[in-house]
Scaffold this motif. Structure first.
Motif, PDB file in Angstrom:
ATOM      1  N   ASP A 213      28.079  57.402  23.008  1.00 61.69           N
ATOM      2  CA  ASP A 213      27.291  57.645  21.799  1.00 61.69           C
ATOM      3  C   ASP A 213      27.774  58.947  21.151  1.00 61.69           C
ATOM      4  O   ASP A 213      28.231  59.861  21.850  1.00 61.69           O
ATOM      5  CB  ASP A 213      25.815  57.774  22.189  1.00 61.69           C
ATOM      6  N   VAL A 214      27.642  59.010  19.834  1.00 57.98           N
ATOM      7  CA  VAL A 214      28.042  60.245  19.144  1.00 57.98           C
ATOM      8  C   VAL A 214      27.254  61.445  19.678  1.00 57.98           C
ATOM      9  O   VAL A 214      27.745  62.570  19.656  1.00 57.98           O
ATOM     10  CB  VAL A 214      27.865  60.112  17.605  1.00 57.98           C
TER      11      VAL A 214
ATOM     12  N   GLY B 194      33.097  56.470  16.845  1.00 58.06           N
ATOM     13  CA  GLY B 194      32.686  55.261  16.132  1.00 58.06           C
ATOM     14  C   GLY B 194      33.927  54.465  15.749  1.00 58.06           C
ATOM     15  O   GLY B 194      34.066  53.988  14.620  1.00 58.06           O
TER      16      GLY B 194
ATOM     17  N   LEU C 110      32.867  46.243  21.556  1.00 62.89           N
ATOM     18  CA  LEU C 110      33.959  46.661  20.662  1.00 62.89           C
ATOM     19  C   LEU C 110      34.996  47.484  21.422  1.00 62.89           C
ATOM     20  O   LEU C 110      36.205  47.348  21.188  1.00 62.89           O
ATOM     21  CB  LEU C 110      33.403  47.450  19.468  1.00 62.89           C
TER      22      LEU C 110
ATOM     23  N   ASP D 292      33.072  54.623  21.078  1.00 61.87           N
ATOM     24  CA  ASP D 292      32.106  53.850  20.297  1.00 61.87           C
ATOM     25  C   ASP D 292      30.949  53.528  21.236  1.00 61.87           C
ATOM     26  O   ASP D 292      31.146  53.357  22.444  1.00 61.87           O
ATOM     27  CB  ASP D 292      32.754  52.556  19.784  1.00 61.87           C
ATOM     28  N   SER D 293      29.744  53.435  20.680  1.00 60.57           N
ATOM     29  CA  SER D 293      28.581  53.125  21.523  1.00 60.57           C
ATOM     30  C   SER D 293      28.492  51.635  21.836  1.00 60.57           C
ATOM     31  O   SER D 293      27.701  51.242  22.687  1.00 60.57           O
ATOM     32  CB  SER D 293      27.305  53.599  20.833  1.00 60.57           C
TER      33      SER D 293
ATOM     34  N   SER E  46      24.770  50.135  16.005  1.00 59.93           N
ATOM     35  CA  SER E  46      25.719  50.155  17.103  1.00 59.93           C
ATOM     36  C   SER E  46      25.566  48.995  18.070  1.00 59.93           C
ATOM     37  O   SER E  46      26.511  48.664  18.764  1.00 59.93           O
ATOM     38  CB  SER E  46      25.551  51.453  17.878  1.00 59.93           C
TER      39      SER E  46
ATOM     40  N   SER F  66      35.071  57.769  10.765  1.00 59.41           N
ATOM     41  CA  SER F  66      35.040  57.079   9.470  1.00 59.41           C
ATOM     42  C   SER F  66      33.995  55.969   9.515  1.00 59.41           C
ATOM     43  O   SER F  66      33.933  55.207  10.476  1.00 59.41           O
ATOM     44  CB  SER F  66      36.417  56.494   9.125  1.00 59.41           C
ATOM     45  N   ARG F  67      33.185  55.909   8.486  1.00 61.45           N
ATOM     46  CA  ARG F  67      32.182  54.858   8.323  1.00 61.45           C
ATOM     47  C   ARG F  67      31.203  54.823   9.497  1.00 61.45           C
ATOM     48  O   ARG F  67      30.703  53.773   9.862  1.00 61.45           O
ATOM     49  CB  ARG F  67      32.855  53.485   8.156  1.00 61.45           C
TER      50      ARG F  67
ATOM     51  N   ARG G 291      41.889  47.239   9.073  1.00 59.84           N
ATOM     52  CA  ARG G 291      42.023  48.610   8.568  1.00 59.84           C
ATOM     53  C   ARG G 291      43.234  49.300   9.214  1.00 59.84           C
ATOM     54  O   ARG G 291      43.618  48.979  10.329  1.00 59.84           O
ATOM     55  CB  ARG G 291      40.743  49.401   8.852  1.00 59.84           C
TER      56      ARG G 291
HETATM   57  C1  LIG Z   1      31.562  50.359  10.309  1.00 58.55           C
HETATM   58  S1  LIG Z   1      32.160  50.650  11.918  1.00 58.55           S
HETATM   59  C2  LIG Z   1      33.525  51.746  11.582  1.00 58.55           C
HETATM   60  C3  LIG Z   1      34.693  51.550  12.515  1.00 58.55           C
HETATM   61  C4  LIG Z   1      35.917  52.397  12.159  1.00 58.55           C
HETATM   62  N1  LIG Z   1      35.659  53.811  12.339  1.00 58.55           N
HETATM   63  C5  LIG Z   1      36.387  52.116  10.751  1.00 58.55           C
HETATM   64  O1  LIG Z   1      36.361  53.018   9.890  1.00 58.55           O
HETATM   65  O2  LIG Z   1      36.777  50.976  10.511  1.00 58.55           O
HETATM   66  C6  LIG Z   1      30.935  51.770  12.573  1.00 58.55           C
HETATM   67  C7  LIG Z   1      31.081  51.949  14.068  1.00 58.55           C
HETATM   68  O3  LIG Z   1      30.195  52.973  14.505  1.00 58.55           O
HETATM   69  C8  LIG Z   1      29.688  52.597  15.764  1.00 58.55           C
HETATM   70  N2  LIG Z   1      28.447  53.342  16.023  1.00 58.55           N
HETATM   71  C9  LIG Z   1      27.230  53.153  15.424  1.00 58.55           C
HETATM   72  N3  LIG Z   1      26.333  54.025  15.929  1.00 58.55           N
HETATM   73  C10 LIG Z   1      27.003  54.784  16.848  1.00 58.55           C
HETATM   74  C11 LIG Z   1      26.623  55.858  17.696  1.00 58.55           C
HETATM   75  N4  LIG Z   1      25.358  56.311  17.718  1.00 58.55           N
HETATM   76  N5  LIG Z   1      27.547  56.427  18.497  1.00 58.55           N
HETATM   77  C12 LIG Z   1      28.828  55.958  18.493  1.00 58.55           C
HETATM   78  N6  LIG Z   1      29.248  54.930  17.720  1.00 58.55           N
HETATM   79  C13 LIG Z   1      28.347  54.352  16.908  1.00 58.55           C
HETATM   80  C14 LIG Z   1      29.487  51.090  15.651  1.00 58.55           C
HETATM   81  O4  LIG Z   1      29.415  50.461  16.907  1.00 58.55           O
HETATM   82  C15 LIG Z   1      30.724  50.683  14.852  1.00 58.55           C
HETATM   83  O5  LIG Z   1      31.793  50.334  15.677  1.00 58.55           O
END
Ligand SMILES: C[S@@+](CC[C@H](N)C(=O)[O-])C[C@H]1O[C@@H](n2cnc3c(N)ncnc32)[C@H](O)[C@@H]1O
Length: 271
Positions: free
Chosen positions: A97-98, A48, A77, A72-73, A10, A113-114, A25
């Motif tokens: 944060d999640v 996220g 972004l 998103d954390s 993140s 997603s992802r 996307r």
């Molecule tokens: C691969 S991207 C996916 C973005 C979008 N959901 C997609 O499918 O294209 C993963 C995202 O998760 C976020 N992320 C990672 N750890 C996180 C957390 N603990 N809490 C919230 N967001 C987080 C990252 O900052 C990033 O923007």
């Protein structure tokens, strides 16, 4: 889960090319199960959300009578998401944060997603998603199993070496490379019911629009993560540069198809 102890999911700045991957996307292409569940007036939380490309599609689908929140954390972004999608009715973005999602449980759908593939404790992440949806609402999650990627033909050895090192680096940092195959179990542990899982593989095939740009995701990953991996003791930056350039050449000239293994799962929070 207030802090991402791995500090690789993140907080790390994504390079421009990987950001382009996020920006390209769409809801329909990149989260088809969620697209199918859209109805006007729904309240949806996208966790996220990155730069918000999918989130914007959600807001357009639920319309101005609905409400869409992307969190998103990564504050950079979220700043980009706000700038890009300002003016889309019913859409807002927040840094979160999640592990600290809004507790008011007003969302009909909580989507991610992802995301779980970047969490040190994806099962706890799933429990947080389930805690944010209203009773009777649905959690929808899509994620990868990176162990099951398929390339045709085989990519250059330099990329195979990079990819193996990347997965090892991730797992040594405590990240699970196979989350897709555990979504259903985590949904059950989180108390969700009526769990269903669907294939949602990301298929890239020569001849389809943007094939070369999309196929280059692993060159972009080598460019973005390679230096960090080398600093962490995983390989030599020169080798990862070579993997990047040989793979770009392969994507331009030889690649026929790439399949990123992905599953989408949904589960309902009991009333
Ligand atoms: C691969 S991207 C996916 C973005 C979008 N959901 C997609 O499918 O294209 C993963 C995202 O998760 C976020 N992320 C990672 N750890 C996180 C957390 N603990 N809490 C919230 N967001 C987080 C990252 O900052 C990033 O923007």
């Amino acid at each position: 889960m207030t802090k991402d102890k791995t500090d690789i999911g993140s907080k790390t700045a994504l390079n421009g090319k990987l950001k382009n991957v996020l920006n390209a996307r769409t809801l329909a292409d990149s989260f088809p199960l969620l697209a199918q569940r859209m109805k006007t007036g729904l309240r949806v939380l996208d966790v996220g959300c990155g730069t918000g490309a999918i989130t914007r599609g959600i807001a357009e689908a639920v319309g101005p009578r609905g409400r869409t929140v992307g969190v998103d954390s990564n504050a950079a972004l979220i700043a980009e998401a706000r700038a890009k999608h300002a003016g889309t009715p019913g859409l807002t973005f927040d840094v979160s944060d999640v592990g600290s999602l809004p507790a008011d449980q007003t969302f009909d759908i909580v989507a991610a997603s992802r995301l779980l593939v970047w969490l040190p404790d994806p099962g706890a992440g799933m429990a947080s998603l389930a805690g944010a949806v209203r009773p009777g609402g649905t959690v929808l999650v899509a994620d990868y199993n990176h162990d099951k990627i398929e390339w045709s033909p085989e990519p250059p050895d330099s990329m195979k070496e990079f990819y193996a090192a990347y997965l090892k680096w991730r797992s040594d940092k405590g990240l699970d490379n196979a989350v897709a195959d555990r979504l259903s179990a985590w949904m059950g542990d989180a108390g969700l019911r009526d769990i269903r899982v669907f294939p949602q593989h990301e298929e890239m095939r020569r001849g389809l629009p943007d094939f070369e740009a999309r196929a280059s995701i692993w060159a972009d990953t080598a460019a973005s993560r390679g230096p960090q991996m080398a600093r962490d003791g995983y390989g030599d930056p020169k080798a990862w540069k070579r993997a990047e350039s040989e793979y770009r050449h392969w994507a331009a000239e030889e690649a026929i198809s790439i399949r990123l293994y992905m599953l989408a799962a949904e589960g309902v929070r009991p009333e």
